[in-house]
Motif scaffolding. Structure first.
Motif, mmCIF file in Angstrom:
data_model
loop_
_atom_site.group_PDB
_atom_site.id
_atom_site.type_symbol
_atom_site.label_atom_id
_atom_site.label_comp_id
_atom_site.label_asym_id
_atom_site.label_seq_id
_atom_site.Cartn_x
_atom_site.Cartn_y
_atom_site.Cartn_z
ATOM 1 N N SER A 27 6.959 -7.990 6.445
ATOM 2 C CA SER A 27 5.825 -6.906 6.504
ATOM 3 C C SER A 27 4.328 -7.192 7.057
ATOM 4 N N TYR A 73 2.110 -5.223 6.132
ATOM 5 C CA TYR A 73 1.349 -4.646 4.634
ATOM 6 C C TYR A 73 1.351 -5.829 3.528
ATOM 7 N N SER A 131 0.825 -1.373 -0.016
ATOM 8 C CA SER A 131 0.115 -0.049 0.188
ATOM 9 C C SER A 131 0.849 1.306 0.025
ATOM 10 N N GLY A 132 1.988 1.118 -0.208
ATOM 11 C CA GLY A 132 2.889 2.291 -0.395
ATOM 12 C C GLY A 132 4.357 2.129 -0.982
ATOM 13 N N TYR A 164 6.256 4.754 3.274
ATOM 14 C CA TYR A 164 5.389 5.627 3.300
ATOM 15 C C TYR A 164 3.954 5.262 2.669
ATOM 16 N N HIS A 165 3.009 5.227 3.355
ATOM 17 C CA HIS A 165 1.755 4.562 2.944
ATOM 18 C C HIS A 165 1.514 5.739 1.703
ATOM 19 N N ARG A 166 0.576 5.275 0.662
ATOM 20 C CA ARG A 166 0.231 5.891 -0.606
ATOM 21 C C ARG A 166 -0.588 7.054 -0.309
ATOM 22 N N ASP A 167 -1.263 7.171 0.634
ATOM 23 C CA ASP A 167 -2.246 8.186 0.826
ATOM 24 C C ASP A 167 -1.219 9.371 1.771
ATOM 25 N N ASP A 168 -0.106 9.176 2.154
ATOM 26 C CA ASP A 168 0.637 9.905 2.900
ATOM 27 C C ASP A 168 1.545 10.868 1.750
#
Length: 273
Positions: free
Chosen positions: A119, A121, A53-54, A80-84
């Motif tokens: 991970s 994630y 997701s990042g 880093y997450h994609r929405d960050d």
């Protein structure tokens, strides 16, 4: 080859000092991890590894990979997450250490590999297949297939999404490369025609167009309950079928260069009362 690619894995001049990122790029590849240089402004570059997701970002303390290794202050790596989008909430993968350059680089690569393996994630490979029957996804897939034709790369399975590993093979005569790349790093909007490292093929020798028999086999495999007809006249090749699938769905799977699509409605006489 771009200048950053040359610095990371190209041929250096005899008196040229290798940049720090060259060793990290190399040891990551030795661990089966493909890192992609990402321009962040000015003269700054980092190595990125899209995952789940990042993205993992690896650089020196000052967000750089292209300084001479003799001036390297130490590696750091964060997820880093994609929405960050402003990267305000890093998740530490590797912290700054006081190790010497070679040991620091190996330790950073090991930490990235171990973090990926452990991970919490989901990996990109574990995502659900992309639904190519929707208009948005079908349009994205069609653009992606057209881009692969420009780059002379052949997909080994349907478009999985822009930030998911795509199994590809080189279509150029004389090159036997196959591997995984992210379509997001192949887009024309990125301003380059980067393909894969170490191509030995002859440019402009890829022919993505399938023969009638190959195309019919592909269509039958994709849609076993649909009868397709392929005809060719002075206007070119046409693919005709009745009812499902939608034209955009078919284009998303075979591309727009294989022929003109003609989706017919069932004949009223064929309807069951």
């Amino acid at each position: 080859m771009s200048e950053i690619d040359r610095l990371l894995h190209g041929v250096l001049a005899a008196d040229e000092t290798p940049v720090a990122g060259r060793r990290l790029y190399t040891v990551l590849r030795a661990r089966g991890i493909t890192a992609i240089p990402e321009y962040t402004g000015g003269n700054f570059w980092v190595l990125t590894i899209p995952f789940g997701s990042g993205t993992i970002w690896a650089s020196d303390l000052y967000s750089h990979i292209a300084k001479p290794f003799t001036e390297h202050p130490g590696w750091i790596a964060n997820f880093y997450h994609r929405d960050d989008e402003t990267r305000e909430f890093p998740i530490t993968v590797y912290e700054l250490s006081d190790l010497a350059f070679a040991a620091d680089t190996d330790a950073c690569a090991d930490a990235i590999a171990e973090w990926i393996a452990a991970s919490p994630y989901p990996s990109t490979a574990a995502r659900m297949p992309l639904n190519l029957s929707t208009q948005r996804n079908a349009d994205s897939a069609t653009r992606a297939l057209a881009r692969l034709e420009e780059l002379e790369l052949i997909p080994l399975h349907p478009y999985p999404g822009s930030d998911v590993h795509w199994d590809l093979t080189c279509g150029r005569t004389g090159c036997s490369w196959s591997g995984r790349l992210f379509y997001s790093h192949l887009r024309a909007s990125r301003g380059h025609d980067r393909r894969h490292v170490g191509c030995t093929g002859t440019p402009s020798t890829c022919n993505p167009r399938l023969t009638d028999a190959e195309l019919l086999q592909r269509l039958t495999t994709l849609f076993p309950n649909t009868a397709f007809t392929i005809t060719t006249d002075q206007r070119g090749r046409a693919i005709t079928w009745t009812d499902d699938p939608a034209e955009r769905h078919l284009t998303a799977l075979i591309g727009s260069s294989q022929g003109t699509l003609h989706r017919l409605s069932p004949s009223p006489d064929a309807q069951i009362p």
